[in-house]
Design an enzyme around this catalytic site. Structure first.
Site, PDB file in Angstrom:
ATOM      1  N   ASN A  69     -10.572  -2.799  -6.198  1.00 24.53           N
ATOM      2  CA  ASN A  69      -9.741  -1.874  -6.986  1.00 24.53           C
ATOM      3  C   ASN A  69     -10.360  -1.511  -8.345  1.00 24.53           C
ATOM      4  O   ASN A  69      -9.956  -0.538  -8.971  1.00 24.53           O
ATOM      5  CB  ASN A  69      -8.321  -2.423  -7.188  1.00 24.53           C
ATOM      6  N   ARG A  96      -0.425   9.070 -10.052  1.00 26.36           N
ATOM      7  CA  ARG A  96      -0.474   7.848  -9.239  1.00 26.36           C
ATOM      8  C   ARG A  96       0.125   6.659  -9.987  1.00 26.36           C
ATOM      9  O   ARG A  96       0.754   5.790  -9.386  1.00 26.36           O
ATOM     10  CB  ARG A  96      -1.934   7.519  -8.882  1.00 26.36           C
ATOM     11  N   SER A 145      -8.027  -5.537   5.207  1.00 26.42           N
ATOM     12  CA  SER A 145      -8.664  -5.223   3.916  1.00 26.42           C
ATOM     13  C   SER A 145      -9.006  -6.468   3.082  1.00 26.42           C
ATOM     14  O   SER A 145      -8.684  -6.516   1.888  1.00 26.42           O
ATOM     15  CB  SER A 145      -7.789  -4.267   3.096  1.00 26.42           C
ATOM     16  N   TRP A 176       2.761   8.040  -2.475  1.00 29.39           N
ATOM     17  CA  TRP A 176       4.184   8.231  -2.788  1.00 29.39           C
ATOM     18  C   TRP A 176       4.325   9.135  -4.019  1.00 29.39           C
ATOM     19  O   TRP A 176       5.126  10.065  -4.036  1.00 29.39           O
ATOM     20  CB  TRP A 176       4.827   6.872  -3.052  1.00 29.39           C
ATOM     21  N   ASP A 208       0.832  -1.208   0.000  1.00 37.25           N
ATOM     22  CA  ASP A 208       0.000   0.000   0.000  1.00 37.25           C
ATOM     23  C   ASP A 208       0.868   1.261   0.000  1.00 37.25           C
ATOM     24  O   ASP A 208       1.952   1.272   0.584  1.00 37.25           O
ATOM     25  CB  ASP A 208      -0.907  -0.033   1.252  1.00 37.25           C
TER      26      ASP A 208
END
Ligand code: FPP
Length: 236
Positions: free
Chosen positions: A71, A36, A192, A28, A23
């Site tokens: 996702n 992303r 998760s 970042w 994750d």
């Protein structure tokens, strides 16, 4: 049988199976003013290096959470970027994994992926099936869905009463050992929907390090923490 294996493990304190929730790719990239997708690209490199490092230090089974059933809710361009990275990975994974004697198994429902990708995934699973070590890649994976899938298989096979062992044997992880240690990067402290059944006795390790920054030394720190812990599996 399972408990015997696990208590033997406890004495040896060797990690047979480590799992990663990778994750923090998006954050970042955002911190650097980058899209992303770039975080996922660096994340894919870290994934490759981490798997190889775990093999180097003698951990023979690794599982990574690459794409969850949730996702798909992400923007189309981000999903496409992850799929492209995945396809690129599939192209060169076989060579590395054959050299390292690692079998690749995909956890999850393959059906939503394009036909050519499904074919590639099946070929990799088949070609590496005789290898002794193991990499599980969770792709379109959800832990609850995996348990439902296992139970549906048992129903289809005519079972009327089932045991824990029956469920275990019908999970996507099949004959892999239960995960000793689950590492989640990126600062969130939850599972998760990852390895819901298999994580019953796993040690959990959370770190604020974002996945693209995750290094060999972070693996070492997680392993060292694991070795400090005292696993009792419900005993005293
Ligand atoms: C979580 O970070 C990461 C993902 C949902 C995708 C992981 C994908 C890779 C590491 C690369 C591609 C995979 C393979 C198998 C080559 P996030 O996007 O949720 O980060 P955030 O929490 O900072 O938004």
């Amino acid at each position: 049988m399972l408990m015997q294996t696990e208590s033997k493990m406890q004495r040896e304190k060797d990690i047979r199976h480590i799992a990663f929730i990778m994750d923090g790719n998006g954050r970042w990239a955002k911190k650097r003013g980058l899209p992303r997708e770039y975080g996922h690209k660096v994340g894919a490199d870290v994934f490759r290096k981490t798997v190889e490092y775990c093999d180097d230090i003698g951990i023979h089974c690794v599982t990574v959470y690459a794409f969850s059933t949730e996702n798909w809710k992400r923007p189309g361009h981000e999903i496409s970027a992850i799929m492209l990275l995945f396809k690129q990975y599939l192209k060169d994974a076989v060579k590395t994994m054959m050299k390292r004697d690692i079998r690749i198994v995909f956890l999850g429902d393959k059906s939503p992926f394009p036909k050519d990708v499904v074919k590639q995934m099946e070929e990799i699973e088949r070609d590496s099936s005789q290898n002794t070590k193991r990499l599980n890649i969770a792709m379109n994976y959800g832990g609850r869905a995996e348990i439902v899938h296992a139970v549906n298989e048992l129903i289809a096979q005519g079972y009327e009463k089932i045991t824990e062992e029956d469920v275990t044997n019908h999970l996507y992880t099949l004959d892999a050992p239960m995960p000793d240690l689950i590492v989640r990067t990126g600062g969130e402290q939850r599972i998760s929907n990852f390895l819901m059944w298999q994580s019953a006795y796993s040690e959990l390790y959370f770190t604020d390090v974002l996945w693209p920054d995750f290094t060999e030394s972070d693996v070492d720190q997680a392993v060292a923490e694991y070795k400090r812990r005292n696993r009792r599996f419900g005993g005293i």
